[in-house]
Design a protein around this motif. Structure first.
Motif, short mmCIF file in Angstrom:
data_model
loop_
_atom_site.label_atom_id
_atom_site.label_comp_id
_atom_site.label_asym_id
_atom_site.label_seq_id
_atom_site.Cartn_x
_atom_site.Cartn_y
_atom_site.Cartn_z
N ILE A 48 0.85 -1.21 0.00
CA ILE A 48 0.00 0.00 0.00
C ILE A 48 0.88 1.25 0.00
CG2 ILE A 48 -1.75 1.31 1.28
CD1 ILE A 48 -2.80 -1.39 2.35
N VAL A 89 -4.75 -1.71 5.67
CA VAL A 89 -5.50 -0.57 5.14
C VAL A 89 -5.66 0.49 6.24
CG1 VAL A 89 -7.77 0.17 4.29
CG2 VAL A 89 -6.71 -1.93 3.39
N VAL A 97 -8.18 1.91 -0.34
CA VAL A 97 -7.56 0.68 -0.83
C VAL A 97 -8.52 -0.50 -0.66
CG1 VAL A 97 -5.69 -0.97 -0.45
CG2 VAL A 97 -5.21 1.49 -0.44
#
Lengths: 844, 246
Positions: A48, A89, A97
């Motif tokens: 991420i 996340v 995301v």
């Protein structure tokens, strides 16, 4: 380009990252979801942070089979996997995301390549899908088998409401390991309601680039691409493409309808970071070009690659098609649909359906494909048989031996649905019609399974007399199909062939209706061509003329007999004359070995064959005296047939049998010629003078002779004579069945009827067949030591059922001692010995 | 890279029961006819993993950084004197299975011949893989190929063996419920790698101590006259007892 305004950035490899964190090679990655959640979350977090907008959960192998030894319940492994991704996340503060539930292959092959049923695969995937409730989407990836992929897609659609991406893994030959082509994948899933389609794993971006271009032309769905970091070194398992190069090649794919990109094996957050940079840069350039900021069309032209326009035109103009796993057939030109798998008016075919004689049905399929059929119609409707079960079985077995796509022919929705479900690829449904009942029951099935469908131009009022009436029904079907969500191009209209002998004036109306469908609806047209000549002599002449006329009017899918030389010739010639078959390549290939027809005199043919036999070389070692004996008793023709069998001359054997049937009684040929010949060969085999291939060669000559004899008897109305029925099976757990099939051929040679249960046969199925046939002899085969217990259990079950049958067992690892130990009555050392045992048991 | 070479017909004939004899002209011609379709149907693929041998007891072998544990006395004997182990998985691909099914319906003699030729082809691929390993690791001597199901090495290990080289994903090789390989013409094998620069050690076996020949004595083909002939566990002239594939 509306579909890919913002390209989604997926993540990179999970497995290699876990191994770097300490997971042993061959270990179960999903266990780490529970035992090392912080490591798994950290990997997601790094992706991420690198820019991934979608992270795939660590659930690639999270199915009940692969997790059997994991030590945790499947549900717990999946829920914690989703939890770990969610944690990343939250930790990164990136609620945008998405968490994608990752679904990989089960690790077993579906029948016929493996032993798993389609329904079992579906159940396994459905269990995974139901556990994936907390995810934002489903990604089905690294798939190789089209059937398995379809099971996964159905499981996703039927058990969740989440968006679905499907990516399969292609090798350097642009096919998956099980032979699925890019076009087949595209056709199969384009109308099944998925959200993205593409490829992942197996190769690097360079190798995938041309495949992405091909896929772009085959579907209007957005594309998803997740390549490996190049190719692995087999010794070190390191990949050869570094992040910068990876990004540079990925950039070249972006124009071709790509909506999501990421990396597979060997990629890491570094690759994703580079990917983000490249993708966003490309998007900015694209937007500038499209907004005209860079000035002219010239700028746009130089921004898009040279082949972009051509490929985009192909993508937008190519009509749809249908597919098997390995072959796509586009509706771009007239294609022959083989009509022979249909019991209507065919006594032999009806018999085959009633007796479950798959070999005959499959043989019909193979001969049609060899004759040039590009699609096969499959109709197994017959009073007294379970049409659903038979349709499923025939489709499954057909798809194991022929690669052409199928047309599923039934008017019963339940038969169609069962077939649509297990069909591997995208089929053509035959058919829906203008009746309300048909429209409401068939169209939803076509929509759900993403099939193409034939619309019959008849309704509650029957078949319209005029072209206009039929055209009106066609229009109605089209609008109803579109209302049901079916893309218009998936419809093919059948304007219905009438019989010239009964409704002569109607033939022209059919042709006119075809032209109207072609000109006004711009849809493909189907016709059952051969109906036109029913009741007239020399039907092929009428059929061929009608076919040519219909093609000229716009017929695209003639349902016909591909074994008819005239009709196939007309179709091939049409393609040449209409400039479809470029440079006449297909035509020349079809007639490569063509010779002008010669007049064949049967007697001369037989004599010629006999001469060839005599000149073929020395006679079989012990054959001379027998041959002389047969010549003296039954004539030279019989002796020639004997020699043809002994020497394994198949063509001569068939010709000689044909000619002998004119003068000799069928059973005299069997008992006086064929069996003595087999005995001669068998004796040579037992003495080690001849080898198995020669024995089987002779057996195949007898097979050909038997087929002639059976045809002759059927024609003269006599029932085929059998020496008794034997049940054969390769036992549960064993999938090697060539040994059993060899025994079968030899037993049939000697006049026994063989009920062949196939391979990997359930114990109960053997007991049931033994009971129903009342056979005095059951033959069981097993190749591996590990399946011998299954052989023993089958024998025990037969005994416990109180069946009076004897059991003969055979297979590479069996010994006479072991055969006795597991309670078999006989040990069949080889195929020949098994025949001797059968003759002893039946006293023939 | 390993590529499919012309199929060794003498080897195929051996599988067909001919021993050292040559099939007659009819059969040889048929075999020739079978070759092109077979080659076309073959898409050979393989995956190899080389692991350090971590620990070895009387009936168990463990590999470093690998979840696979090999069990049974026979695999222990097979790997005596080895420091590394190559796990090999190879397949001709599912196209051959499809070809075989079609041939069994249309031409049984050709089906029989093609089956044997495919058997020869997969063995050739394995030979080539071993040559490739040899090229990369010239100082190691390889044992013959030992497979799950031989001796007391359980067939059930097949799945873990495949996992160790990611054979599902890399070459499309799977197992059935009963641990058989699909596609059918596939092989998994365990090959021991002996470091020829090191002296071999005495090892304990169930029959008492056994000694492997010191490396220096092992010139190619020297086994017959070797003083260690009877006790050596890694003798090169041993013939492999392979189950026959029918």
């Amino acid at each position: 380009m509306a579909e890919n305004r913002q390209i989604l950035i997926l993540d990179g490899a999970m497995g290699t990252e876990l191994q770097a964190a300490g997971l042993p090679v061959g270990g179960i990655p999903e266990v780490w979801n529970i035992e090392h959640p912080e490591e798994v979350t950290a990997i997601h977090r790094r992706y991420i942070e690198a820019g991934s907008q979608v992270v795939y959960t660590n659930t690639f192998g999270a199915n009940r089979l692969k997790m059997a030894k994991a030590g945790y319940p499947l549900q717990a492994l999946i829920v914690s996997a989703i939890g770990n991704a969610r944690a990343a996340v939250v930790e990164t503060g990136r609620p945008d995301v998405k968490v994608a539930m990752d679904i990989g292959p089960i690790g077993r092959l579906i029948e016929p390549l493996g032993d798993m049923s389609f329904d079992e695969a579906y159940d396994i995937f459905a269990e995974e899908m139901r556990a994936a409730k907390g995810a934002d989407m489903i990604v089905i990836e690294t798939m190789s088998d089209l059937s398995e992929t379809k099971a996964a897609v159905l499981a996703a659609k039927e058990n969740t409401d989440l968006p679905v991406f499907v990516t399969m893994s292609f090798e350097a030959n642009s096919r998956t390991f099980t032979g699925t082509s890019i076009a087949s994948m595209a056709l199969t899933f384009s109308d099944m309601g998925i959200d993205g389609i593409g490829m992942n794993c197996s190769l690097g971006p360079e190798e995938l680039l041309p495949m992405v271009k091909e896929l772009y032309t085959c579907t209007k769905l957005p594309l998803v691409v997740k390549p490996n970091a190049g190719l692995p070194d087999p010794a070190t398992n390191t990949y050869n493409v570094l992040p910068e190069e990876f990004g540079a090649i990925m950039r070249k794919m972006l124009p071709y309808g790509v909506c999501a990109v990421g990396g597979c094996c060997g990629t890491s957050p570094e690759y994703i970071r580079e990917l983000v940079r490249v993708v966003r840069e490309w998007e900015a350039e694209r937007d500038a070009v499209e907004a005209g900021k860079n000035g002219s069309d010239e700028a746009a032209k130089s921004f898009y690659p040279d082949d972009y326009e051509e490929l985009t035109t192909l993508r937008n103009t190519r009509p749809t098609g249908i597919a098997s796993a390995s072959k796509a057939v586009w509706f771009t030109e007239p294609r022959c649909i083989g009509e022979r798998i249909n019991p209507t008016g065919k006594k032999r075919f009806k018999e085959a359906l009633q007796n479950g004689d798959m070999d005959y049905i499959l043989g019909q399929a193979i001969s049609q494909v060899e004759a040039g059929a590009e699609i096969l119609d499959v109709n197994v409707g017959l009073p007294g048989i379970d049409e659903t079960a038979m349709m499923v079985r025939v489709i499954r077995e057909l798809q194991a031996v022929v690669d052409v796509p199928l047309q599923i022919d039934s008017n019963k929705p339940e038969v169609l649905e069962a077939a649509l479900r297990i069909y591997c690829g995208k089929p053509l449904v035959n058919s829906v019609n203008g009746e309300e009942k048909s429209l409401t029951s068939i169209l939803p099935l076509v929509k759900k399974y993403g099939a193409a469908v034939v619309g019959l131009t008849l309704d509650e009022n029957g078949i319209g007399k005029t072209a206009e009436e039929r055209f009106a029904v066609a229009e109605k079907i089209v609008s109803r199909a579109e209302a049901a969500g079916i893309r218009r191009e998936n419809l093919q209209i059948d304007c219905l062939t009438l019989t010239a002998s009964a409704e002569q004036a109607g033939v022209a109306e059919t042709l006119k209706a075809v032209a109207m469908v072609h000109d006004r609806l711009h849809l493909g047209a189907v016709l059952g061509v051969s109906n036109v000549s029913f009741g007239l002599p020399n039907r092929d002449v009428i059929n061929t003329a009608f076919l040519t006329m219909a093609l000229q009017n716009g017929l695209t899918l003639p349902i016909m007999n591909p074994n008819s030389e005239g009709m196939m010739g007309a179709l091939r010639a049409y393609r040449v004359l209409m400039n479809i078959d470029k440079n006449s390549l297909a035509y020349m290939d079809a007639y490569r070995d063509w010779q002008p027809a010669q007049t064949v005199v049967v007697a001369a043919g037989a004599a010629g064959a006999a001469g060839a036999v005599a000149n073929a070389g020395v006679s079989a070692p012990t054959g001379d005296t027998v041959a002389a004996d047969i010549a003296a008793k039954l004539g030279d023709g019989a002796a020639s047939l004997y020699t043809a069998v002994v020497r394994g001359l198949a063509a001569q054997g068939t010709e000689l049998t044909k000619s002998l049937l004119g003068t000799m009684d069928s059973m005299d040929i069997v008992n006086g010629v064929l069996i003595p010949a087999l005995d001669t060969v068998g004796a040579g085999f037992e003495k080690g003078r001849i080898f198995l291939p020669q024995l089987i060669l002779s057996a195949s000559v007898v097979q050909g002779a038997f087929s002639e004899i059976k045809n002759h008897m059927r024609a003269s109305g006599a029932d085929a004579v059998s020496k008794g029925t034997i049940v054969l099976a390769t036992v549960k757990g064993d999938i090697h069945d060539i040994g059993k099939n060899i025994v079968k051929v030899l037993l049939e040679n000697y006049g026994f009827t063989v009920v062949d249960l196939g391979r990997d046969v359930e114990i109960e199925a053997v007991v049931k067949a033994a009971r129903e046939t009342g056979t005095p002899l059951v033959g069981l085969s097993a190749l591996m030591t590990t399946t011998l217990p299954s052989m023993r259990d089958t024998i025990v079950a037969l005994r416990e059922a109180g069946l009076p049958c004897k059991v003969v067992v055979g297979g590479a690892v069996l010994t006479p001692e072991y055969a006795a130990e597991i309670g078999a009555d006989y040990y069949g050392r080889d195929a020949k010995a098994t025949v001797d045992i059968a003759r002893e048991v039946f006293g023939v | 890279m390993v590529e499919l070479k012309p199929i060794r017909m003498d080897e195929a004939a051996r599988y067909l029961g001919y021993g050292d004899q040559t099939p007659d002209e009819t059969i040889l011609t048929l075999m020739k006819e079978c070759e092109a379709p077979l080659m076309e149907a073959c898409h050979p693929a393989y995956s190899v993993g080389i692991f350090e041998l971590e620990c070895c007891s009387e009936d168990e072998v463990r590999l470093a950084d690998c979840a696979l544990t090999l069990t049974g006395k026979d695999i222990v004997k097979h790997l005596v004197g080895c420091t590394k182990v190559a796990i090999v998985a190879a397949t001709l691909g599912s196209g051959v299975d499809t070809l075989m099914r079609r041939l069994q319906l249309t031409n049984m003699p050709k089906a029989l011949l093609t089956d044997a030729m495919a058997g020869a082809a997969i063995e050739q691929i394995c030979d080539d893989i071993q040559s490739e390993i040899q090229g990369k690791m010239p100082l190691f001597r390889q044992t013959w190929r030992f497979s799950p199901g031989y001796g007391d090495l359980p067939l059930a290990l097949q799945d873990e063996l495949l996992a160790a080289v990611e054979a599902n994903k890399r070459i499309g090789l799977m197992t059935t419920d009963s641990h058989m390989l699909t596609p059918l013409k596939s092989v998994t094998a365990i090959i021991g790698l002996q470091d020829m620069t090191k002296e071999l050690r005495k090892v304990a076996t169930e029959d008492g101590d056994a000694i492997s020949a010191p490396v220096g004595a092992c010139a190619a083909g020297a086994c017959a006259g070797c003083a260690y002939h009877d006790s050596c566990l890694t003798r090169q002239d041993k013939t492999a007892e392979e189950p026959q594939d029918t």
